[in-house]
Design a protein around this motif. Structure first.
Motif, PDB file in Angstrom:
ATOM      1  N   THR A  17       0.837  -1.204   0.000  1.00  0.00           N
ATOM      2  CA  THR A  17       0.000   0.000   0.000  1.00  0.00           C
ATOM      3  C   THR A  17       0.870   1.252   0.000  1.00  0.00           C
ATOM      4  OG1 THR A  17      -1.683  -1.256   1.174  1.00  0.00           O
ATOM      5  CG2 THR A  17      -1.944   1.132   1.163  1.00  0.00           C
ATOM      6  N   ASP A  42      -8.460  -3.726   4.378  1.00  0.00           N
ATOM      7  CA  ASP A  42      -8.121  -2.691   5.369  1.00  0.00           C
ATOM      8  C   ASP A  42      -8.214  -1.271   4.795  1.00  0.00           C
ATOM      9  OD1 ASP A  42      -5.747  -2.182   4.015  1.00  0.00           O
ATOM     10  OD2 ASP A  42      -4.457  -3.126   5.491  1.00  0.00           O
ATOM     11  N   ASP A 123      -3.655  -1.976  -5.734  1.00  0.00           N
ATOM     12  CA  ASP A 123      -3.146  -2.383  -4.422  1.00  0.00           C
ATOM     13  C   ASP A 123      -3.826  -3.698  -4.048  1.00  0.00           C
ATOM     14  OD1 ASP A 123      -1.889  -2.422  -1.981  1.00  0.00           O
ATOM     15  OD2 ASP A 123      -3.332  -1.077  -1.017  1.00  0.00           O
TER      16      ASP A 123
END
Ligand code: ADP
Ligand code: MG
Length: 254
Positions: A17, A42, A123
């Motif tokens: 990330t 997340d 990502d």
């Protein structure tokens, strides 16, 4: 037409990330239109830009609403984001089931955005499961962050195997944008040893650029800004800008 790069590794915490966000920002600073797409539960991409994620208008809507509706502008003129709206295992499994039912879903969705951007960075989750595997299907290449610690080299063989299997199954020749050493610590000889081993193992698949361990990069999620917007001259910002340059140079040479 955008080059779609899947930022992937079977391992979490290696800098995927951080790389998606700071490499994206570096391309944007160089006035190359870039889109960062978050495929992770997340939702770190939103945090890295100080956004609160919205329940709707995230990646799970791909194919259901017009792509423009999912784009989030940022403080950087040349950088847009698509958030993850996957919050837990259930969301992830639902999304995986959709991807399994229509393996070209992600590719078709991104192809509608390809003309707007020079780079689209995906990502990917810290696994090589359905989402990551389908991201390979949508990508033009794979960028693999490798944290400078011994266990990380094991994840290198996992992604090498996965891409080989993907190519075998799909008949494509998906290649690596490159392997990127991250969190290099100048104070220890361990980083140096890992760097030598990685160079031996990967040869010119390893980027020349190495990302140092840098407090500004660690602060990205806390402050909600990519490092270039905090301090353009810090070692982390400079390293990601060098990486952007190296990717452009490699493309010109290739
Ligand atoms: N070069 C770096 N220097 C310092 N901290 C870093 C660096 N790269 C990543 N981090 C920190 O390490 C943790 C894991 O990074 P992250 O990008 O979230 O990894 P991943 O996406 O692979 O799980 C985060 O807390 C991040 O802030
Ligand atoms: Mg991550």
């Amino acid at each position: 037409m955008a080059r779609i790069i899947a930022i992937s590794s079977s391992k979490g915490g290696v800098g995927k990330t951080t790389t998606a966000v700071n490499l994206g920002a570096s391309f944007a600073v160089a006035e190359l239109s870039t889109l960062v797409v978050d495929l992770v539960t997340d939702g770190g991409v939103a945090d890295a830009f100080g956004f609160r994620r919205r329940r709707v208008a995230g990646i799970s809507m791909a194919g259901e609403v017009l792509p423009e509706k999912l784009l989030q502008k940022t403080n950087l003129e040349y950088l847009d984001l698509i958030f993850s709206d996957l919050y837990d295992t259930e969301d992830e499994e639902r999304f995986s089931r959709r991807l399994l039912a229509d393996r070209s879903l992600l590719g078709n969705f991104l192809s509608q955005l390809k003309e707007r951007y020079s780079f689209i960075l995906l990502d990917c989750p810290p696994s090589l499961g359905t989402t990551a595997y389908c991201a390979l299907g949508a990508a033009d290449s794979v960028l693999v962050p490798v944290q400078c610690e011994p266990h990380s080299l094991k994840s290198v063989s996992a992604i090498l195997k996965t891409v080989r299997r993907y190519n075998h199954n799909s008949g494509r020749e998906l290649g690596f944008e490159g392997f990127l050493l991250t969190m290099y610590d100048l104070r220890t000889s361990l980083s140096e040893i890992i760097c030598e081993r990685a160079r031996h193992l990967l040869g010119n698949m390893l980027f020349y650029t190495i990302i140092p361990r840098n407090v500004r990069l660690a602060e990205v999620f806390l402050r909600g800004k990519p490092a270039v917007l905090m301090d353009v001259n810090c070692p982390g910002s400079r390293a990601y800008m060098r990486l952007a340059q190296e990717i452009l140079e490699r493309r010109e040479m290739g």
